[in-house]
Scaffold this motif. Structure first.
Motif, PDB file in Angstrom:
ATOM      1  N   ALA A 160       0.858  -1.180   0.000  1.00  0.00           N
ATOM      2  CA  ALA A 160       0.000   0.000   0.000  1.00  0.00           C
ATOM      3  C   ALA A 160       0.897   1.233   0.000  1.00  0.00           C
ATOM      4  O   ALA A 160       2.048   1.167   0.450  1.00  0.00           O
ATOM      5  CB  ALA A 160      -0.923   0.001   1.218  1.00  0.00           C
ATOM      6  N   PRO A 161       0.409   2.366  -0.494  1.00  0.00           N
ATOM      7  CA  PRO A 161       1.248   3.561  -0.571  1.00  0.00           C
ATOM      8  C   PRO A 161       1.554   4.129   0.806  1.00  0.00           C
ATOM      9  O   PRO A 161       0.707   4.175   1.692  1.00  0.00           O
ATOM     10  CB  PRO A 161       0.399   4.538  -1.395  1.00  0.00           C
ATOM     11  N   SER A 162       2.787   4.564   0.982  1.00  0.00           N
ATOM     12  CA  SER A 162       3.194   5.134   2.261  1.00  0.00           C
ATOM     13  C   SER A 162       4.350   6.089   2.051  1.00  0.00           C
ATOM     14  O   SER A 162       4.858   6.252   0.930  1.00  0.00           O
ATOM     15  CB  SER A 162       3.582   4.024   3.245  1.00  0.00           C
ATOM     16  N   GLY A 163       4.759   6.713   3.142  1.00  0.00           N
ATOM     17  CA  GLY A 163       5.878   7.635   3.101  1.00  0.00           C
ATOM     18  C   GLY A 163       7.098   7.048   3.785  1.00  0.00           C
ATOM     19  O   GLY A 163       7.138   5.863   4.123  1.00  0.00           O
ATOM     20  N   ASN A 164       8.075   7.877   4.006  1.00  0.00           N
ATOM     21  CA  ASN A 164       9.313   7.438   4.622  1.00  0.00           C
ATOM     22  C   ASN A 164       9.108   7.122   6.104  1.00  0.00           C
ATOM     23  O   ASN A 164       8.045   7.374   6.671  1.00  0.00           O
ATOM     24  CB  ASN A 164      10.392   8.515   4.450  1.00  0.00           C
ATOM     25  N   ILE A 165      10.151   6.581   6.735  1.00  0.00           N
ATOM     26  CA  ILE A 165      10.084   6.217   8.154  1.00  0.00           C
ATOM     27  C   ILE A 165      10.693   7.327   9.022  1.00  0.00           C
ATOM     28  O   ILE A 165      11.137   8.350   8.514  1.00  0.00           O
ATOM     29  CB  ILE A 165      10.775   4.867   8.418  1.00  0.00           C
TER      30      ILE A 165
END
Length: 231
Positions: A144-149
């Protein structure tokens, strides 16, 4: 801020469709929050297993944006198997886990994302490519789409208020990781069960995998699983 983490995950699933702030994937669905970080750090394995057993008697979907490395302790694996088998009056709870954020240091999925029957979710960048941190391996279900940690992401979601949260307001603007990917799939599963509560957990998992948008090499692969979740 481990307790803020759960609030951010819950917002992705269920934030109300009320023109305020954000809207969750399964807007207004009922959330049953369980604090697995009661002392500001992750609880012991036995506590986690007890939490899963308790939730499996009351909830339809278990969204778990947490995990570790190595072999899943038996007591935890047994609790998950019980939820998958006996939850929802024998139809089984849908159990969704984050794949983990420790690639490429760690090969394979985090635990218990690697357990059979669990829907494990990796994270892709907005351009559809896998994030380098997203753990991968046999058993990966979806992405699923996500951003950085490390709060350097770009997922906007709910936050605990004031100093209790990540930011001073009611929202966090820098959420990411497989922690943000997991509740997206859990939210889609909640939408499915709101229409078809008769579906077994296996039927939900199969439907999610069969309707995913294929990414990477054609067909199933251990980097993207069956592909991008497609509501």
């Amino acid at each position: 801020h481990l307790n803020a983490h759960g609030t951010s995950c819950a917002g992705i699933i269920a934030a109300a469709n009320n023109s305020i702030g954000i809207r969750g994937i399964a807007s207004n669905v009922k959330i049953l929050p369980i604090n697995v970080c009661p002392m500001g750090e992750y609880a012991e394995t036995e506590f986690l297993a007890e939490a899963i057993l308790w939730a499996s008697k009351k909830a339809d979907v278990l969204s778990c944006s947490w995990g570790g490395q190595g072999k899943t302790p038996m007591v935890l694996a047994d609790a998950i198997l019980n939820a998958l088998t006996n939850g929802r009056n024998g139809k089984g709870c849908v159990v969704v886990f984050a794949a983990g954020n420790d690639a490429p240091i760690v090969n394979g999925l985090a635990t218990p994302a690697c357990e059979h029957g669990v829907i494990s979710v990796g994270a892709v960048h907005r351009d559809g490519t896998i994030w380098d941190y997203s753990q991968r391996g046999v058993g990966l279900s979806l992405v699923a789409p996500s951003g950085n940690i490390f709060l350097k992401g770009d997922i906007v979601t709910t936050d605990r208020m004031g100093s209790l949260g990540y930011d001073s307001g009611n929202y966090v603007y820098t959420f990411g990781g497989t922690s943000a990917a997991c509740p997206q799939v859990a939210g889609v599963a909640a939408l499915m069960l709101s229409v078809r509560p008769d579906l077994t957990t296996e039927e939900v998992k199969n439907a999610l995998q069969n309707t995913a948008t294929d990414l990477g090499t054609s067909g199933y692969d251990t980097t993207y699983g069956y592909g991008l979740v497609n509501a």
